[in-house]
Design a protein around this motif. Structure first.
Motif, short mmCIF file in Angstrom:
data_model
loop_
_atom_site.label_atom_id
_atom_site.label_comp_id
_atom_site.label_asym_id
_atom_site.label_seq_id
_atom_site.Cartn_x
_atom_site.Cartn_y
_atom_site.Cartn_z
N GLN A 1 -43.63 -17.09 21.72
CA GLN A 1 -42.79 -18.07 20.85
C GLN A 1 -42.12 -17.39 19.78
OE1 GLN A 1 -46.39 -20.63 19.85
NE2 GLN A 1 -44.86 -22.21 20.27
N ALA A 2 -42.68 -16.13 19.03
CA ALA A 2 -42.08 -15.42 18.07
C ALA A 2 -40.86 -14.71 18.73
CB ALA A 2 -43.00 -14.57 17.59
N PHE A 3 -41.22 -14.15 19.92
CA PHE A 3 -40.16 -13.28 20.74
C PHE A 3 -38.96 -14.15 20.91
CE2 PHE A 3 -37.92 -12.26 24.58
CZ PHE A 3 -37.79 -10.66 24.29
N CYS A 4 -38.94 -15.40 21.42
CA CYS A 4 -38.22 -16.07 22.04
C CYS A 4 -37.39 -16.71 20.68
CB CYS A 4 -38.64 -17.35 22.60
SG CYS A 4 -39.40 -16.81 24.41
N ASN A 5 -37.88 -16.88 19.47
CA ASN A 5 -37.35 -17.65 18.40
C ASN A 5 -36.64 -16.35 17.59
OD1 ASN A 5 -38.18 -19.77 19.01
ND2 ASN A 5 -39.85 -19.93 17.42
N ALA A 6 -37.01 -15.13 17.94
CA ALA A 6 -36.36 -14.17 17.06
C ALA A 6 -35.05 -13.80 17.26
CB ALA A 6 -37.11 -12.95 17.17
N ASP A 7 -34.23 -13.17 16.46
CA ASP A 7 -32.56 -12.52 16.89
C ASP A 7 -32.80 -11.19 17.40
OD1 ASP A 7 -31.53 -15.10 16.00
OD2 ASP A 7 -31.55 -14.44 14.06
N VAL A 8 -34.14 -10.47 16.75
CA VAL A 8 -34.27 -9.19 17.28
C VAL A 8 -35.60 -8.93 17.30
CG1 VAL A 8 -33.70 -6.59 16.33
CG2 VAL A 8 -32.19 -8.59 15.33
N VAL A 9 -35.97 -8.01 18.34
CA VAL A 9 -37.22 -7.74 18.43
C VAL A 9 -37.20 -6.09 19.03
CG1 VAL A 9 -39.37 -7.77 19.76
CG2 VAL A 9 -38.14 -9.89 19.20
N LEU A 10 -37.95 -5.13 18.12
CA LEU A 10 -37.50 -3.68 18.50
C LEU A 10 -38.80 -2.94 17.97
CD1 LEU A 10 -37.25 -2.66 15.32
CD2 LEU A 10 -35.01 -3.42 15.53
N LYS A 11 -39.03 -1.69 18.33
CA LYS A 11 -40.02 -0.79 18.18
C LYS A 11 -39.49 0.10 17.33
CE LYS A 11 -43.30 2.38 20.39
NZ LYS A 11 -43.54 3.14 21.82
N ALA A 12 -40.10 0.43 16.23
CA ALA A 12 -39.39 1.53 15.39
C ALA A 12 -40.62 2.01 14.37
CB ALA A 12 -38.56 0.78 14.21
N LYS A 13 -40.15 3.55 13.80
CA LYS A 13 -41.04 3.89 12.67
C LYS A 13 -40.36 3.71 11.44
CE LYS A 13 -42.94 7.62 15.38
NZ LYS A 13 -42.97 9.21 15.53
N VAL A 14 -41.00 3.43 10.39
CA VAL A 14 -40.58 3.40 9.12
C VAL A 14 -40.41 4.54 8.32
CG1 VAL A 14 -40.62 1.98 6.86
CG2 VAL A 14 -41.26 1.00 9.15
N VAL A 15 -39.30 5.23 7.83
CA VAL A 15 -39.10 6.27 7.19
C VAL A 15 -38.67 6.51 5.65
CG1 VAL A 15 -38.63 7.30 9.52
CG2 VAL A 15 -36.83 6.39 8.10
N GLY A 16 -38.43 5.00 5.07
CA GLY A 16 -38.15 5.12 3.98
C GLY A 16 -38.20 3.60 3.16
N ARG A 17 -38.22 3.60 2.00
CA ARG A 17 -38.41 2.40 1.22
C ARG A 17 -37.56 2.28 -0.01
NH1 ARG A 17 -41.25 -0.22 -2.97
NH2 ARG A 17 -41.96 -2.26 -2.21
N GLN A 18 -36.89 1.41 -0.31
CA GLN A 18 -36.15 1.31 -1.72
C GLN A 18 -36.07 -0.29 -2.21
OE1 GLN A 18 -31.74 2.13 -1.69
NE2 GLN A 18 -32.16 2.54 0.53
#
Length: 219
Positions: free
Chosen positions: A35-52
């Motif tokens: 359900q989360a997949f179908c309702n989402a606009d974007v689904v991706l696999k990623a690494k997080v490299v920064g935060r601000q």
């Protein structure tokens, strides 16, 4: 770390304590990852490299509206626009549905979310956000193709008895009832897929279901 099992829709409850001060809390209703997949606009696999932390304006009381921007390295797009996404945005705390992610770039995440009007990706604790290594093989297969096959089906959450489907296009989700957890076998190993008679049923298997699939294995 992400909040485990957070694949839901956010509900913001606003309680006014006194003029000019608002307290917010975040509550999620259970959702199967399909359900989360179908309702989402974007689904991706990623690494997080920064935060601000960024300020996007002021609320009606003149207080700054803050968001967290996570810079990401996209590894695979399962669903979304035909372009690379290099940042996701979330609330500044879990009280307003914000997620907290590791920014070392060493951990791989599965991240789902919505596209905002400015075409940026927004994520909440109620979206499907999980460490990639925590996903089962069935969930990874689901992301590749199976979940999309079931987007015309409806998954009905059974929290207490009696509960039943009211339409052939529905699958009854009984993890909470049977396992006292919303992360039971149906979440981890099953997909609700439309069959060629337009009914829907749970499917489990190591290979993708056949096009003429009619029979199922009970969860």
């Amino acid at each position: 770390m992400t909040k485990s099992g957070s694949f839901c829709t956010p509900l913001l409850l606003f309680l006014v304590w006194r003029a000019g001060e608002v307290a917010e809390s975040c509550s999620c209703s259970p959702k199967h990852p399909q359900q989360a997949f179908c309702n989402a606009d974007v689904v991706l696999k990623a690494k997080v490299v920064g935060r601000q932390e960024i300020v996007t304006g002021n609320d009606v009381y003149g207080n700054p509206i803050k968001r967290i921007q996570y810079d990401i390295k996209q590894m695979k797009m399962f669903k979304g626009p035909d372009r690379e996404i290099d940042a996701i945005f979330t609330g500044p705390s879990s009280a307003v549905c914000g997620v907290t992610l590791d920014i070392s770039g060493k951990k791989e995440y599965l991240i789902s979310g919505k596209l905002e009007s400015d075409d940026t990706m927004h994520v909440t604790v109620c979206d499907f956000v999980q460490l990639w290594e925590s996903l089962t093989m069935a969930q990874k297969k689901g992301l590749d193709s199976r979940y999309q096959m079931g987007c015309e089906c409806r998954i009905i959450h059974c929290a207490s008895v009696p509960c039943a489907i009211s339409d052939p296009a529905e699958c009854l989700w009984t993890d909470w009832l049977m396992e006292n957890s919303v992360e039971g076998p149906q979440v981890r190993h099953y997909t609700c897929i439309k069959r060629n008679d337009d009914s829907c049923a749970w499917y489990r298997g190591a290979t993708a279901p056949k096009k003429e699939f009619l029979e199922i294995e009970d969860p």
